[in-house]
Design a protein around this motif. Sequence first.
Motif, PDB file in Angstrom:
ATOM      1  N   GLU A   5       0.864  -1.166   0.000  1.00 48.82           N
ATOM      2  CA  GLU A   5       0.000   0.000   0.000  1.00 48.82           C
ATOM      3  C   GLU A   5       0.904   1.220   0.000  1.00 48.82           C
ATOM      4  OE1 GLU A   5      -2.417   0.678   3.521  1.00 48.82           O
ATOM      5  OE2 GLU A   5      -1.119  -0.635   4.683  1.00 48.82           O
ATOM      6  N   TYR A   6       0.397   2.323  -0.539  1.00 45.16           N
ATOM      7  CA  TYR A   6       1.209   3.516  -0.746  1.00 45.16           C
ATOM      8  C   TYR A   6       0.521   4.737  -0.149  1.00 45.16           C
ATOM      9  CZ  TYR A   6       3.521   0.491  -4.079  1.00 45.16           C
ATOM     10  OH  TYR A   6       4.184  -0.563  -4.652  1.00 45.16           O
ATOM     11  N   ALA A   7       1.333   5.747   0.182  1.00 43.64           N
ATOM     12  CA  ALA A   7       0.803   7.008   0.691  1.00 43.64           C
ATOM     13  C   ALA A   7       1.684   8.142   0.180  1.00 43.64           C
ATOM     14  CB  ALA A   7       0.785   7.012   2.212  1.00 43.64           C
ATOM     15  N   THR A   8       1.064   9.284  -0.044  1.00 43.01           N
ATOM     16  CA  THR A   8       1.821  10.508  -0.341  1.00 43.01           C
ATOM     17  C   THR A   8       1.654  11.426   0.856  1.00 43.01           C
ATOM     18  OG1 THR A   8      -0.075  11.440  -1.514  1.00 43.01           O
ATOM     19  CG2 THR A   8       1.594  10.349  -2.849  1.00 43.01           C
ATOM     20  N   VAL A   9       2.766  12.001   1.295  1.00 46.93           N
ATOM     21  CA  VAL A   9       2.775  12.786   2.520  1.00 46.93           C
ATOM     22  C   VAL A   9       3.432  14.141   2.263  1.00 46.93           C
ATOM     23  CG1 VAL A   9       3.567  12.823   4.921  1.00 46.93           C
ATOM     24  CG2 VAL A   9       3.073  10.635   3.809  1.00 46.93           C
ATOM     25  N   PRO A  10       2.691  15.246   2.469  1.00 44.62           N
ATOM     26  CA  PRO A  10       3.328  16.552   2.338  1.00 44.62           C
ATOM     27  C   PRO A  10       4.315  16.748   3.493  1.00 44.62           C
ATOM     28  CG  PRO A  10       1.056  16.795   3.068  1.00 44.62           C
ATOM     29  CD  PRO A  10       1.286  15.338   2.804  1.00 44.62           C
ATOM     30  N   LEU A  11       5.495  17.261   3.175  1.00 46.85           N
ATOM     31  CA  LEU A  11       6.525  17.475   4.194  1.00 46.85           C
ATOM     32  C   LEU A  11       6.643  18.961   4.510  1.00 46.85           C
ATOM     33  CD1 LEU A  11       9.302  15.066   2.899  1.00 46.85           C
ATOM     34  CD2 LEU A  11       7.641  14.652   4.719  1.00 46.85           C
ATOM     35  N   ILE A  12       6.630  19.272   5.784  1.00 52.16           N
ATOM     36  CA  ILE A  12       6.856  20.640   6.249  1.00 52.16           C
ATOM     37  C   ILE A  12       8.346  20.763   6.519  1.00 52.16           C
ATOM     38  CG2 ILE A  12       6.305  22.309   8.050  1.00 52.16           C
ATOM     39  CD1 ILE A  12       3.697  20.608   8.472  1.00 52.16           C
ATOM     40  N   GLY A  24       7.672   6.196   9.801  1.00 51.04           N
ATOM     41  CA  GLY A  24       8.525   5.020   9.926  1.00 51.04           C
ATOM     42  C   GLY A  24       8.121   4.147  11.103  1.00 51.04           C
ATOM     43  N   GLU A  25       7.762   4.762  12.229  1.00 55.58           N
ATOM     44  CA  GLU A  25       7.312   4.005  13.395  1.00 55.58           C
ATOM     45  C   GLU A  25       6.024   3.249  13.096  1.00 55.58           C
ATOM     46  OE1 GLU A  25       7.037   6.400  16.918  1.00 55.58           O
ATOM     47  OE2 GLU A  25       9.114   7.077  16.726  1.00 55.58           O
ATOM     48  N   ASP A  26       5.238   3.767  12.155  1.00 59.51           N
ATOM     49  CA  ASP A  26       3.987   3.111  11.760  1.00 59.51           C
ATOM     50  C   ASP A  26       4.200   2.074  10.659  1.00 59.51           C
ATOM     51  OD1 ASP A  26       2.619   4.639  13.615  1.00 59.51           O
ATOM     52  OD2 ASP A  26       1.979   6.141  12.160  1.00 59.51           O
ATOM     53  N   GLY A  27       5.474   1.791  10.323  1.00 56.09           N
ATOM     54  CA  GLY A  27       5.782   0.740   9.368  1.00 56.09           C
ATOM     55  C   GLY A  27       5.956   1.184   7.925  1.00 56.09           C
ATOM     56  N   TRP A  28       5.919   2.494   7.692  1.00 52.12           N
ATOM     57  CA  TRP A  28       6.058   2.999   6.324  1.00 52.12           C
ATOM     58  C   TRP A  28       7.530   3.191   5.976  1.00 52.12           C
ATOM     59  CZ3 TRP A  28       1.959   3.439   3.095  1.00 52.12           C
ATOM     60  CH2 TRP A  28       0.685   3.396   3.662  1.00 52.12           C
ATOM     61  N   GLU A  29       7.880   2.882   4.723  1.00 47.76           N
ATOM     62  CA  GLU A  29       9.234   3.054   4.204  1.00 47.76           C
ATOM     63  C   GLU A  29       9.226   4.184   3.174  1.00 47.76           C
ATOM     64  OE1 GLU A  29      12.521   0.561   1.580  1.00 47.76           O
ATOM     65  OE2 GLU A  29      10.732  -0.439   2.302  1.00 47.76           O
ATOM     66  N   LEU A  30      10.192   5.091   3.301  1.00 49.54           N
ATOM     67  CA  LEU A  30      10.323   6.188   2.345  1.00 49.54           C
ATOM     68  C   LEU A  30      10.830   5.652   1.014  1.00 49.54           C
ATOM     69  CD1 LEU A  30      10.304   9.258   1.754  1.00 49.54           C
ATOM     70  CD2 LEU A  30      12.665   9.294   2.584  1.00 49.54           C
ATOM     71  N   LYS A  47       5.718   3.578   1.294  1.00 48.20           N
ATOM     72  CA  LYS A  47       5.083   2.284   1.052  1.00 48.20           C
ATOM     73  C   LYS A  47       5.262   1.405   2.287  1.00 48.20           C
ATOM     74  CE  LYS A  47       8.767  -0.564  -0.841  1.00 48.20           C
ATOM     75  NZ  LYS A  47       9.208  -1.424  -1.930  1.00 48.20           N
ATOM     76  N   ARG A  48       4.341   0.451   2.412  1.00 49.96           N
ATOM     77  CA  ARG A  48       4.479  -0.594   3.444  1.00 49.96           C
ATOM     78  C   ARG A  48       3.734  -1.825   2.960  1.00 49.96           C
ATOM     79  NH1 ARG A  48       0.842   1.391   8.632  1.00 49.96           N
ATOM     80  NH2 ARG A  48      -1.150   1.468   7.540  1.00 49.96           N
ATOM     81  N   GLU A  49       4.115  -2.953   3.523  1.00 49.41           N
ATOM     82  CA  GLU A  49       3.470  -4.204   3.145  1.00 49.41           C
ATOM     83  C   GLU A  49       2.022  -4.165   3.611  1.00 49.41           C
ATOM     84  OE1 GLU A  49       4.179  -8.992   3.619  1.00 49.41           O
ATOM     85  OE2 GLU A  49       5.784  -7.597   4.166  1.00 49.41           O
ATOM     86  N   LYS A  50       1.136  -4.577   2.709  1.00 40.58           N
ATOM     87  CA  LYS A  50      -0.297  -4.586   3.000  1.00 40.58           C
ATOM     88  C   LYS A  50      -0.585  -5.719   3.993  1.00 40.58           C
ATOM     89  CE  LYS A  50      -4.094  -3.253   0.214  1.00 40.58           C
ATOM     90  NZ  LYS A  50      -4.684  -3.268  -1.110  1.00 40.58           N
ATOM     91  N   GLN A  51      -1.354  -5.419   5.023  1.00 41.47           N
ATOM     92  CA  GLN A  51      -1.719  -6.419   6.029  1.00 41.47           C
ATOM     93  C   GLN A  51      -2.927  -7.202   5.554  1.00 41.47           C
ATOM     94  OE1 GLN A  51       0.261  -6.892   8.729  1.00 41.47           O
ATOM     95  NE2 GLN A  51       1.537  -5.302   7.811  1.00 41.47           N
TER      96      GLN A  51
END
Length: 52
Positions: A5-12, A24-30, A47-51
Amino acid sequence: MTAWEYATVPLIVHATKQILDQWGEDGWELVQVVPGPGGNGLVAYMKREKQA
């Protein structure tokens, strides 16, 4: 086969490390960081592996 699964995240800019650390603590890889729409700010692709 691994499903992702994928996510786009705006960075401040002043909080980039904290944002990436939290995801990263939630399991997402940049995967990549690119300029935001219109060249404003940055957007991280994660991205992170889909559960099952």
